[in-house]
Design a protein around this motif. Structure first.
Motif, PDB file in Angstrom:
ATOM      1  N   TYR A 166      28.282  38.994  37.457  1.00 27.42           N
ATOM      2  CA  TYR A 166      28.240  37.545  37.623  1.00 27.42           C
ATOM      3  C   TYR A 166      29.571  36.937  38.052  1.00 27.42           C
ATOM      4  O   TYR A 166      29.656  35.742  38.264  1.00 27.42           O
ATOM      5  N   GLU A 167      30.617  37.748  38.156  1.00 22.35           N
ATOM      6  CA  GLU A 167      31.941  37.171  38.346  1.00 22.35           C
ATOM      7  C   GLU A 167      32.104  36.510  39.710  1.00 22.35           C
ATOM      8  O   GLU A 167      31.438  36.856  40.684  1.00 22.35           O
ATOM      9  N   LEU A 168      32.997  35.511  39.760  1.00 21.05           N
ATOM     10  CA  LEU A 168      33.336  34.837  41.001  1.00 21.05           C
ATOM     11  C   LEU A 168      34.445  35.625  41.687  1.00 21.05           C
ATOM     12  O   LEU A 168      35.207  36.338  41.046  1.00 21.05           O
ATOM     13  N   GLU A 221      36.510  34.059  48.052  1.00 21.69           N
ATOM     14  CA  GLU A 221      35.594  32.940  48.252  1.00 21.69           C
ATOM     15  C   GLU A 221      36.185  31.640  47.711  1.00 21.69           C
ATOM     16  O   GLU A 221      36.019  30.571  48.319  1.00 21.69           O
ATOM     17  N   VAL A 222      36.860  31.729  46.578  1.00 23.96           N
ATOM     18  CA  VAL A 222      37.494  30.546  45.994  1.00 23.96           C
ATOM     19  C   VAL A 222      38.605  30.038  46.898  1.00 23.96           C
ATOM     20  O   VAL A 222      38.704  28.838  47.185  1.00 23.96           O
ATOM     21  N   LEU A 253      37.638  32.656  33.599  1.00 23.41           N
ATOM     22  CA  LEU A 253      36.199  32.439  33.740  1.00 23.41           C
ATOM     23  C   LEU A 253      35.450  33.757  33.872  1.00 23.41           C
ATOM     24  O   LEU A 253      34.390  33.942  33.258  1.00 23.41           O
ATOM     25  N   ASN A 254      35.982  34.696  34.650  1.00 22.19           N
ATOM     26  CA  ASN A 254      35.288  35.970  34.820  1.00 22.19           C
ATOM     27  C   ASN A 254      35.214  36.769  33.529  1.00 22.19           C
ATOM     28  O   ASN A 254      34.248  37.494  33.298  1.00 22.19           O
ATOM     29  N   THR A 255      36.229  36.624  32.688  1.00 20.82           N
ATOM     30  CA  THR A 255      36.171  37.277  31.371  1.00 20.82           C
ATOM     31  C   THR A 255      35.002  36.728  30.563  1.00 20.82           C
ATOM     32  O   THR A 255      34.284  37.458  29.882  1.00 20.82           O
ATOM     33  N   ILE A 256      34.794  35.420  30.656  1.00 20.31           N
ATOM     34  CA  ILE A 256      33.665  34.777  29.968  1.00 20.31           C
ATOM     35  C   ILE A 256      32.345  35.258  30.560  1.00 20.31           C
ATOM     36  O   ILE A 256      31.414  35.632  29.837  1.00 20.31           O
ATOM     37  N   LEU A 257      32.249  35.278  31.891  1.00 22.26           N
ATOM     38  CA  LEU A 257      31.002  35.642  32.549  1.00 22.26           C
ATOM     39  C   LEU A 257      30.643  37.114  32.369  1.00 22.26           C
ATOM     40  O   LEU A 257      29.463  37.482  32.394  1.00 22.26           O
ATOM     41  N   ASN A 258      31.660  37.964  32.197  1.00 24.83           N
ATOM     42  CA  ASN A 258      31.404  39.394  32.043  1.00 24.83           C
ATOM     43  C   ASN A 258      31.114  39.805  30.602  1.00 24.83           C
ATOM     44  O   ASN A 258      30.855  40.986  30.333  1.00 24.83           O
ATOM     45  N   LYS A 259      31.141  38.839  29.697  1.00 24.24           N
ATOM     46  CA  LYS A 259      30.797  39.147  28.310  1.00 24.24           C
ATOM     47  C   LYS A 259      29.332  39.548  28.216  1.00 24.24           C
ATOM     48  O   LYS A 259      28.451  38.898  28.782  1.00 24.24           O
ATOM     49  N   ASP A 260      29.058  40.628  27.527  1.00 21.64           N
ATOM     50  CA  ASP A 260      27.681  41.116  27.391  1.00 21.64           C
ATOM     51  C   ASP A 260      26.914  40.207  26.431  1.00 21.64           C
ATOM     52  O   ASP A 260      27.233  40.118  25.246  1.00 21.64           O
ATOM     53  N   LYS A 316      21.886  31.628  31.401  1.00 21.77           N
ATOM     54  CA  LYS A 316      22.946  31.461  30.396  1.00 21.77           C
ATOM     55  C   LYS A 316      24.325  31.647  31.027  1.00 21.77           C
ATOM     56  O   LYS A 316      25.277  30.940  30.687  1.00 21.77           O
ATOM     57  N   LYS A 317      24.433  32.606  31.937  1.00 17.83           N
ATOM     58  CA  LYS A 317      25.719  32.828  32.605  1.00 17.83           C
ATOM     59  C   LYS A 317      26.106  31.609  33.445  1.00 17.83           C
ATOM     60  O   LYS A 317      27.265  31.185  33.462  1.00 17.83           O
ATOM     61  N   ARG A 318      25.131  31.041  34.135  1.00 13.98           N
ATOM     62  CA  ARG A 318      25.422  29.861  34.949  1.00 13.98           C
ATOM     63  C   ARG A 318      25.777  28.664  34.076  1.00 13.98           C
ATOM     64  O   ARG A 318      26.616  27.839  34.448  1.00 13.98           O
ATOM     65  N   PHE A 319      25.162  28.577  32.906  1.00  8.29           N
ATOM     66  CA  PHE A 319      25.509  27.488  32.001  1.00  8.29           C
ATOM     67  C   PHE A 319      26.929  27.672  31.454  1.00  8.29           C
ATOM     68  O   PHE A 319      27.613  26.690  31.150  1.00  8.29           O
TER      69      PHE A 319
END
Length: 319
Positions: free
Chosen positions: A31-33, A37-38, A59-66, A102-105
């Motif tokens: 899910y990471e950005l 692209e940024v 942010l990617n650390t948050i998104l990569n959380k299982d 949930k990841k997008r939220f």
């Protein structure tokens, strides 16, 4: 084959698009950005790349959380795609989309918690579907002046203006009369006194149909408390000339297959009745409206993973 399909479901469960990853045994990176692209988004602005990298890593650390991906991979991996086909299809069309939502939220929460981050501005640009017109404008208003004064912010301001024209919030929902899937004549105004989800979809729309399991959960939970769903199917999208009998057959088959046991009508049923899709300014699918008990539009969303309707239903009916 199963692993590739699973990755597709986990990566983009609604769009059904994936890129094969090198490590099939891990969900890290799903899910990471991505930095390039940024930085491309800020091509007309002078930004500190070190600051971007710092916040992007956060942010990617948050998104990569299982949050259940690994367990889901094991659950799907234990099923036989042939022998357990019904269970397999049910699983991959419900849980992956919920996790993706949930990841997008999590991105929505990041924007709220980091109002002066370049990454927040980028996320607001790319994660628009998780907002209604009102909440999108509110999220932008909370950003720092530094971000608002950037060239990259202009597209967001333009989108806010366009969304406001489409939202219809606060007005009386245009009434319509149609025959439902059982041949009974109904009017939208018949459901005054109930909270109504007005769902625009089509049998051809994968994202629409992937939202049906969640709508079913909402309906089962709240129909006894005053919730109704009225679904309007458009079987002639993008100027197609689907024969009426063909469109109706596909519509009825999709309702039955998806077990979408609420009120359904066709936008075009061949009677020449006023176009419901045009009345509600619907141009993308799925589009959902929430109507209050007096038939007034409370909000509009255009992404099946947006949870604002859920939150509003809960606040009104869970009292």
């Amino acid at each position: 084959m199963k692993k590739i399909l699973l990755w597709a479901m986990l990566l983009l469960p609604v769009a059904g698009i994936c890129q094969q990853q090198e490590d099939k045994g891990s969900t890290v990176g799903l899910y990471e950005l991505h930095l390039n692209e940024v930085m491309a988004f800020f091509s007309k602005d002078h930004v500190d790349s070190a600051e971007v990298i710092r916040d992007l890593n956060t942010l990617n650390t948050i998104l990569n959380k299982d949050i259940g991906e690994e367990a889901l991979m094991k659950e799907i991996g234990a099923l036989d795609m042939v022998k357990d086909s019904v269970a397999f299809v049910k699983l991959v069309t419900t849980k992956p989309a919920a996790l993706y939502g949930k990841k997008r939220f999590m991105q929505v929460q990041f924007v709220e918690e980091h109002p002066d981050s370049y990454v927040s501005l980028y996320s607001l640009e790319t994660n628009e579907g998780m907002y209604s017109a009102e909440s999108y404008a509110l999220a932008y208003s909370k950003l720092s002046d530094r971000l608002k004064n950037m060239s990259a912010a202009q597209g967001i301001r333009d989108r806010i203006t366009a969304l406001k024209k489409l939202s219809l919030s606060g007005i009386k929902a245009p009434d319509f009369t149609r025959k439902d899937q059982n041949g009974k004549t109904i009017k939208l105004s018949d459901y005054r006194g109930k909270l109504v989800i007005l769902d625009f979809w089509g049998s051809w729309c994968g994202a629409c149909r992937q939202s049906h399991p969640h709508l079913k959960e909402l309906y089962d939970k709240y129909k006894g408390k005053g919730l109704e769903i009225v679904a309007v199917a458009n079987e002639n999208v993008h100027g197609s000339k689907t024969p009426l009998d063909t469109g109706k057959a596909k519509w009825l088959a999709a309702i039955q297959k998806d077990e979408a046991n609420w009120v359904h009508v066709l936008n075009d049923e061949g009677t020449g009745a006023p176009d419901i899709v045009k009345a509600y300014k619907v141009g993308s699918y799925p589009t959902k409206f929430l109507l209050d008990k007096n038939g007034k539009i409370l909000l509009r969303i255009t992404d099946c993973l947006n949870i604002e309707i859920d939150q509003m239903i809960k606040s009104i009916l869970d009292k």
